[in-house]
Design a protein around this motif. Structure first.
Motif, PDB file in Angstrom:
ATOM      1  N   ILE A  67      38.097  52.646  46.907  1.00 42.51           N
ATOM      2  CA  ILE A  67      39.150  51.688  47.271  1.00 42.51           C
ATOM      3  C   ILE A  67      39.826  51.073  46.051  1.00 42.51           C
ATOM      4  CG2 ILE A  67      38.181  51.138  49.534  1.00 42.51           C
ATOM      5  CD1 ILE A  67      36.963  48.621  48.294  1.00 42.51           C
ATOM      6  N   ALA A  68      39.262  51.267  44.870  1.00 40.28           N
ATOM      7  CA  ALA A  68      39.869  50.750  43.636  1.00 40.28           C
ATOM      8  C   ALA A  68      39.230  51.450  42.445  1.00 40.28           C
ATOM      9  CB  ALA A  68      39.684  49.236  43.526  1.00 40.28           C
ATOM     10  N   ASP A  80      44.699  42.512  37.124  1.00 41.36           N
ATOM     11  CA  ASP A  80      45.003  43.062  38.444  1.00 41.36           C
ATOM     12  C   ASP A  80      44.241  42.245  39.479  1.00 41.36           C
ATOM     13  OD1 ASP A  80      44.953  44.585  40.832  1.00 41.36           O
ATOM     14  OD2 ASP A  80      45.310  46.432  39.709  1.00 41.36           O
ATOM     15  N   PHE A  81      44.958  41.385  40.200  1.00 41.03           N
ATOM     16  CA  PHE A  81      44.293  40.508  41.165  1.00 41.03           C
ATOM     17  C   PHE A  81      43.577  41.298  42.255  1.00 41.03           C
ATOM     18  CE2 PHE A  81      47.369  36.700  40.377  1.00 41.03           C
ATOM     19  CZ  PHE A  81      46.825  36.549  39.119  1.00 41.03           C
ATOM     20  N   HIS A  82      44.176  42.385  42.720  1.00 46.03           N
ATOM     21  CA  HIS A  82      43.529  43.181  43.763  1.00 46.03           C
ATOM     22  C   HIS A  82      42.207  43.749  43.251  1.00 46.03           C
ATOM     23  CE1 HIS A  82      46.648  43.226  46.926  1.00 46.03           C
ATOM     24  NE2 HIS A  82      47.457  42.994  45.917  1.00 46.03           N
ATOM     25  N   GLN A  83      42.157  44.117  41.988  1.00 48.42           N
ATOM     26  CA  GLN A  83      40.917  44.604  41.382  1.00 48.42           C
ATOM     27  C   GLN A  83      39.860  43.502  41.391  1.00 48.42           C
ATOM     28  OE1 GLN A  83      41.126  47.776  40.320  1.00 48.42           O
ATOM     29  NE2 GLN A  83      38.994  47.996  39.698  1.00 48.42           N
ATOM     30  N   LEU A  84      40.275  42.293  41.044  1.00 51.25           N
ATOM     31  CA  LEU A  84      39.366  41.144  41.085  1.00 51.25           C
ATOM     32  C   LEU A  84      38.839  40.935  42.497  1.00 51.25           C
ATOM     33  CD1 LEU A  84      38.221  38.362  39.991  1.00 51.25           C
ATOM     34  CD2 LEU A  84      40.398  37.392  40.783  1.00 51.25           C
ATOM     35  N   TRP A  85      39.747  40.905  43.470  1.00 48.63           N
ATOM     36  CA  TRP A  85      39.344  40.616  44.848  1.00 48.63           C
ATOM     37  C   TRP A  85      38.385  41.656  45.409  1.00 48.63           C
ATOM     38  CZ3 TRP A  85      45.218  39.976  46.093  1.00 48.63           C
ATOM     39  CH2 TRP A  85      45.677  38.770  45.574  1.00 48.63           C
ATOM     40  N   LEU A  86      38.530  42.899  44.994  1.00 52.62           N
ATOM     41  CA  LEU A  86      37.697  43.981  45.512  1.00 52.62           C
ATOM     42  C   LEU A  86      36.415  44.172  44.719  1.00 52.62           C
ATOM     43  CD1 LEU A  86      40.476  46.620  46.278  1.00 52.62           C
ATOM     44  CD2 LEU A  86      39.178  45.280  47.949  1.00 52.62           C
ATOM     45  N   SER A  87      36.279  43.493  43.594  1.00 50.15           N
ATOM     46  CA  SER A  87      35.113  43.695  42.744  1.00 50.15           C
ATOM     47  C   SER A  87      33.826  43.301  43.454  1.00 50.15           C
ATOM     48  CB  SER A  87      35.246  42.870  41.460  1.00 50.15           C
ATOM     49  OG  SER A  87      34.057  42.966  40.689  1.00 50.15           O
ATOM     50  N   PRO A  88      32.796  44.154  43.406  1.00 52.23           N
ATOM     51  CA  PRO A  88      31.503  43.768  43.987  1.00 52.23           C
ATOM     52  C   PRO A  88      30.853  42.623  43.231  1.00 52.23           C
ATOM     53  CG  PRO A  88      31.302  45.805  42.731  1.00 52.23           C
ATOM     54  CD  PRO A  88      32.769  45.496  42.809  1.00 52.23           C
ATOM     55  N   THR A  95      42.580  33.906  46.776  1.00 54.58           N
ATOM     56  CA  THR A  95      43.584  34.891  47.146  1.00 54.58           C
ATOM     57  C   THR A  95      44.632  34.226  48.033  1.00 54.58           C
ATOM     58  OG1 THR A  95      43.919  37.122  48.071  1.00 54.58           O
ATOM     59  CG2 THR A  95      42.308  35.723  49.181  1.00 54.58           C
ATOM     60  N   CYS A  96      45.451  35.036  48.674  1.00 58.84           N
ATOM     61  CA  CYS A  96      46.527  34.568  49.557  1.00 58.84           C
ATOM     62  C   CYS A  96      46.321  35.210  50.915  1.00 58.84           C
ATOM     63  CB  CYS A  96      47.875  34.971  48.933  1.00 58.84           C
ATOM     64  SG  CYS A  96      49.314  34.736  49.998  1.00 58.84           S
ATOM     65  N   TRP A  97      46.790  34.537  51.974  1.00 57.56           N
ATOM     66  CA  TRP A  97      46.605  35.103  53.310  1.00 57.56           C
ATOM     67  C   TRP A  97      47.471  36.335  53.544  1.00 57.56           C
ATOM     68  CZ3 TRP A  97      42.583  34.559  56.152  1.00 57.56           C
ATOM     69  CH2 TRP A  97      41.796  33.418  56.003  1.00 57.56           C
ATOM     70  N   GLY A  98      48.477  36.569  52.714  1.00 52.54           N
ATOM     71  CA  GLY A  98      49.244  37.798  52.842  1.00 52.54           C
ATOM     72  C   GLY A  98      48.370  39.013  52.612  1.00 52.54           C
ATOM     73  N   PRO A  99      47.747  39.162  51.425  1.00 53.68           N
ATOM     74  CA  PRO A  99      46.823  40.273  51.209  1.00 53.68           C
ATOM     75  C   PRO A  99      45.668  40.298  52.203  1.00 53.68           C
ATOM     76  CG  PRO A  99      47.406  39.259  49.123  1.00 53.68           C
ATOM     77  CD  PRO A  99      47.979  38.385  50.200  1.00 53.68           C
ATOM     78  N   MET A 100      45.193  39.118  52.610  1.00 54.44           N
ATOM     79  CA  MET A 100      44.092  39.082  53.580  1.00 54.44           C
ATOM     80  C   MET A 100      44.493  39.766  54.878  1.00 54.44           C
ATOM     81  SD  MET A 100      41.284  37.573  52.437  1.00 54.44           S
ATOM     82  CE  MET A 100      40.416  36.645  53.714  1.00 54.44           C
ATOM     83  N   GLU A 101      45.675  39.445  55.383  1.00 58.45           N
ATOM     84  CA  GLU A 101      46.122  40.029  56.644  1.00 58.45           C
ATOM     85  C   GLU A 101      46.497  41.503  56.499  1.00 58.45           C
ATOM     86  OE1 GLU A 101      49.115  37.741  58.553  1.00 58.45           O
ATOM     87  OE2 GLU A 101      47.892  35.922  58.640  1.00 58.45           O
ATOM     88  N   GLY A 103      44.723  43.707  54.917  1.00 55.42           N
ATOM     89  CA  GLY A 103      43.550  44.552  54.759  1.00 55.42           C
ATOM     90  C   GLY A 103      42.426  43.987  53.916  1.00 55.42           C
ATOM     91  N   LEU A 104      42.721  42.989  53.080  1.00 49.55           N
ATOM     92  CA  LEU A 104      41.678  42.456  52.212  1.00 49.55           C
ATOM     93  C   LEU A 104      40.581  41.747  53.005  1.00 49.55           C
ATOM     94  CD1 LEU A 104      40.640  41.883  49.325  1.00 49.55           C
ATOM     95  CD2 LEU A 104      42.070  39.816  49.328  1.00 49.55           C
ATOM     96  N   ALA A 105      40.909  41.186  54.157  1.00 48.88           N
ATOM     97  CA  ALA A 105      39.950  40.383  54.916  1.00 48.88           C
ATOM     98  C   ALA A 105      38.669  41.136  55.232  1.00 48.88           C
ATOM     99  CB  ALA A 105      40.600  39.880  56.208  1.00 48.88           C
ATOM    100  N   ARG A 106      38.771  42.430  55.482  1.00 46.14           N
ATOM    101  CA  ARG A 106      37.564  43.176  55.826  1.00 46.14           C
ATOM    102  C   ARG A 106      36.723  43.522  54.601  1.00 46.14           C
ATOM    103  NH1 ARG A 106      41.752  46.917  56.595  1.00 46.14           N
ATOM    104  NH2 ARG A 106      41.625  48.835  55.328  1.00 46.14           N
TER     105      ARG A 106
END
Length: 284
Positions: A67-68, A80-88, A95-101, A103-106
């Motif tokens: 996924i990253a 890369d914020f998405h990289q941060l958010w997906l990091s184990p 984060t922001c609710w835009g990315p959450m809605e 696909g990030l939420a799961r």
């Protein structure tokens, strides 16, 4: 499988250069409160890709799907914020609710919602965006007490709209939904362009390269403190209030750690609300 390496924390969403000291101080309060509860919180926050632990072979989900990429393969001086958010390794981030809605939420767990009471346009865990245009000598529009959208169609129709990013709730998606609710759309604008950040959108308007933008209320407050271009811009309306930027942790963070972080945040009085369950169980 739970992550076993060193944790990472970051508070990047309002981390303007002029705010670094205040953001660092906020993290110190959180870090110490977490450590008092036995959580191995990192000394400092991450501010670039080089601060993220490598993940050989890339970041994968529970089904082992990639996924990253490995953070070590990314430009080290960028973030890369998405990289941060997906990091184990993510113990605590924002984060922001835009990315959450989208696909990030799961992939993550919500820890808490910060309070926006200190900012015009905010109320508890809710925030709204100021619709800003070039100042014309008239007064700015105050945030409505009921939190409903105030959209000046006569002023923004046919204008050039600029937004920070396509997945931003405050800069694009929220306004889109407010327009949809009254039978309008982004087609009311003559053009749409992406700036890369709320601050850049404000500068673009002040310099005449765009006409209108939606700036979340906390970013607008920061701009009034630190961005000279904001003096040439005024508020002409507001989007409806929605949930502000959530504090998150990796999906694999143990629930006892998550519970301890929630207790710590509540004890510091930083939250607008503390999530009781992972967001993915509350969708809809």
């Amino acid at each position: 499988m739970a992550y076993s390496g060193p944790y990472v924390a970051a508070l990047p969403m309002y981390d303007w250069p002029e705010m670094r000291g205040e953001v660092d101080a906020q993290w110190v309060r959180l870090r110490d409160a977490f450590r008092q509860r036995g959580i191995d919180a990192p000394e400092a926050t991450a501010r670039s890709n080089r601060d993220l632990p490598p993940v050989p072979g890339g970041i994968r989900d529970g089904a082992r799907k990639l996924i990253a990429p490995d953070p070590a393969t990314l430009p080290p001086d960028e973030f890369d914020f998405h990289q941060l958010w997906l990091s184990p390794a993510l113990l605590f981030g924002q984060t922001c609710w835009g990315p959450m809605e989208l696909g990030l939420a799961r992939r993550v767990q919500v820890v808490a919602q910060p309070s926006y009471d200190a900012f015009e346009g905010g109320q508890g865990e809710l925030y709204s965006s100021a619709l800003v245009m070039l100042a014309d000598g008239g007064p700015s529009v105050a945030s409505p007490e009921d939190g409903r959208a105030v959209i000046p169609f006569d002023r923004i129709r046919g204008k050039r709209f600029i937004f920070n990013s396509p997945d931003s709730m405050s800069g694009l998606l929220g306004l889109t939904r407010d327009l949809d609710a009254i039978g309008e759309s982004l087609d009311i604008f003559a053009s749409r362009s992406e700036s890369g950040g709320h601050r850049s959108s404000i500068v673009a308007i002040a310099e005449g390269r765009a006409d209108v933008a939606a700036i979340d209320c906390r970013s607008w407050a920061l701009a009034q403190r630190f961005e000279p271009a904001a003096q040439g811009v005024k508020v002409v309306g507001w989007t409806a209030r929605r949930k502000g930027l959530p504090f998150i942790t990796a999906r694999t963070t143990p629930m006892d750690v998550v519970a301890s972080m929630r207790e710590a945040i509540a004890g510091l009085g930083l939250e607008g609300s503390v999530a009781k369950q992972p967001f993915v169980e509350r969708v809809g």
